[in-house]
Design a protein around this motif. Structure first.
Motif: not given
Lengths: 280, 250
Positions: B137-152
């Motif tokens: 499934s295609p993903l919105d990588w910007q949204q994923v990166a945003s969430a991961m940045l928050g996690l880090y």
């Protein structure tokens, strides 16, 4: 001449309050290259506190320490780079292997990257650790751990070596090796080591200072001109070895050097080879 | 020098079996939560089709999978950092650092980077899960990166908290409990209300308040500044505490 040797440690009026009733006060020391000073005293005399102040581990309430020309207060990193310290309890990580631990300590002491391997090998050889380099520190005997502690203190070939009761946990043979090692180190550096064993100090050092209740109460007088000078700087009476032996004997028996000092002239004729071991 | 200390710290952490046990459990938990949310997303396709602005798979997973993962991070940060200084006290090894030509700043920053590196490495498993699903499934990588940045950023803040409390005690468990209590308080701070009205000052200090934007794909400067300042403050307090130890009879 003694005066031509560079001064590697200069401590002036070091003082520190340890507790409401215990205080280390007015410690004055000048050590030149080649000096091996034994800091002798009962438990609780202030030896470890003094060494901690000299190593920069604790900050004195008053006074100053200069190591190899660097002030410990103003140029702490340069001063600490010039010293090696073995505390009362060797600072070891039980989970690490000996070789890896020594490599870490060499890096911490700023040994150049290309020389780290040879520094580890040299220190291991000096402290007889080559055979256990791959062993976990947790698996070593107390004597070996003490030697690993010593190896980390000398791995960067420091100009000033501070050893807090380095013979702790060593058997007589290991103690003999340790003495020879310290004497060897004293040829290129200044060494201060604390002990509560007079024979050990006599056998290893070319200078002895006796600490009692946080003060240096006596310095041994011998042929080393620097000793007398240091004793005068400290404001204490320089003693001959037999007088020192008597003084220490009284410290052990009576817990105070004062009474023996008044009768030194009477007791000076006693044999100098009487050895006393302090209570652990 | 900071690199040497960070490497030593991360190796120390990786030498502990408990680190690997926690990381394995974490992998299992993340995989379970991830697959559970994918399944829920697929089962609700009919409902989502009726919405005007239905969330895509990326938005669904970042809000419903990464957000709970943040709560897990609150616990993992102190657990990974609890031994950093407590063990130095317990093993009497602090004198090694204090008598070496190492500044207190380098020591604290090095230890922080070492622990944070291991934790962020463990959290990076989340990337693998997203990479796996991106095959189908295609993903919105910007949204994923945003969430991961928050996690880090949250992981860094939690490690800094654990590091600070570990320099106060030789008992690692005390350090963990104090860190968890502090982080839980900061997390729940935003929910405090006066006469049913949220208090803006408390909301501004709340961890939960600042992390939620990242999950929704909004990277706000004030949220980044909050985490950076919080982490910096805790590291500064750790440095002050360690310097003060040279003046006390420890």
């Amino acid at each position: 001449m003694a005066e031509n040797r560079p001064i590697l440690l200069e401590a002036q009026t070091l003082s520190r309050q340890m507790s409401a009733s215990a205080r280390v006060a007015d410690i004055n020391l000048t050590l030149r290259r080649g000096d091996v000073l034994g800091l002798l005293g009962l438990n609780g005399a202030g030896k470890s506190t003094t060494l901690n102040m000299l190593a920069g581990v604790t900050v004195p309430d008053a006074g100053s320490v200069t190591v190899a020309g660097y002030s410990l207060a103003e140029q702490p990193l340069q001063a600490r780079a010039a010293l090696g310290y073995l505390p009362d309890t060797p600072p070891l990580y039980p989970d690490m292997r000996v070789g890896a631990y020594l490599k870490l300590t060499a890096q911490l002491r700023r040994v150049p990257k290309r020389l780290v391997r040879s520094a580890v090998d040299d220190a291991s050889e000096l402290c007889d650790l080559t055979a256990v380099q791959k062993h976990r520190i947790a698996a070593l005997s107390k004597g070996y751990r003490q030697r690993v502690g010593l190896a980390q203190a000398i791995i960067h070939k420091p100009q000033l070596i501070l050893l807090d009761e380095p013979s702790n946990g060593l058997d007589p043979h290991q103690m003999q090796s340790m003495r020879q090692l310290i004497q060897g180190l004293g040829e290129t550096a200044a060494v201060v080591f604390s002990t509560h064993l007079l024979p050990e100090a006599v056998a290893t050092c070319n200078r002895i200072a006796v600490m009692h209740q946080g003060r240096i109460v006596a310095s041994e007088r011998d042929t080393n001109a620097g000793t007398e000078q240091t004793a005068k700087e400290q404001g204490v009476q320089p003693l001959h070895r037999d007088e020192l032996d008597t003084l220490f004997s009284n410290l052990v028996q009576f817990g105070t050097p004062k009474a023996p000092i008044t009768t030194l002239s009477n007791k000076a004729a006693q044999p100098a080879e009487t050895h006393h071991e302090m209570d652990a | 020098m900071i690199g040497v200390i960070a490497k030593h710290e991360s190796k120390q952490l990786l030498r502990l079996p408990v680190t690997w046990v926690i990381t394995s459990l974490l992998a299992g938990l993340f995989a379970f939560l991830f697959l559970q949310q994918v399944e829920v997303y697929l089962s609700r396709q009919a409902e989502l089709a009726l919405l005007d602005h239905a969330p895509g798979l990326s938005a669904w997973l970042t809000t419903r999978f990464v957000a709970p993962a943040s709560l897990v991070t609150l616990i993992l940060g102190p657990l990974f950092a609890m031994r950093s200084f407590s063990d130095e006290f317990r093993l009497d090894t602090l004198a090694l650092w204090q008598s070496s030509p190492v500044s207190t700043i380098a020591l604290v920053v090095g230890k922080f980077l070492g622990v944070a590196g291991v934790l962020c490495g463990a959290l990076s498993m989340v990337w693998l899960l997203f990479l796996g699903i991106s095959w189908v499934s295609p993903l919105d990588w910007q949204q994923v990166a945003s969430a991961m940045l928050g996690l880090y950023l949250l992981a860094s803040a939690c490690v800094a908290t654990g590091l600070f409390f570990s320099c106060l005690t030789k008992h690692a468990m005390v350090a963990v409990l104090a860190s968890l209590a502090t982080l839980a308080l900061l997390w729940l701070l935003g929910t405090a209300a006066f006469n049913a009205v949220p208090v803006p000052a408390l909301q501004a200090a709340s961890l939960a308040q600042h992390i939620s934007g990242f999950h929704q794909g909004y990277i706000a400067t004030n949220d980044i500044a909050y985490f950076v300042l919080y982490t910096g403050l805790l590291l500064t307090l750790t440095i002050i505490r360690l310097d003060a130890l040279r003046h006390t009879n420890h």
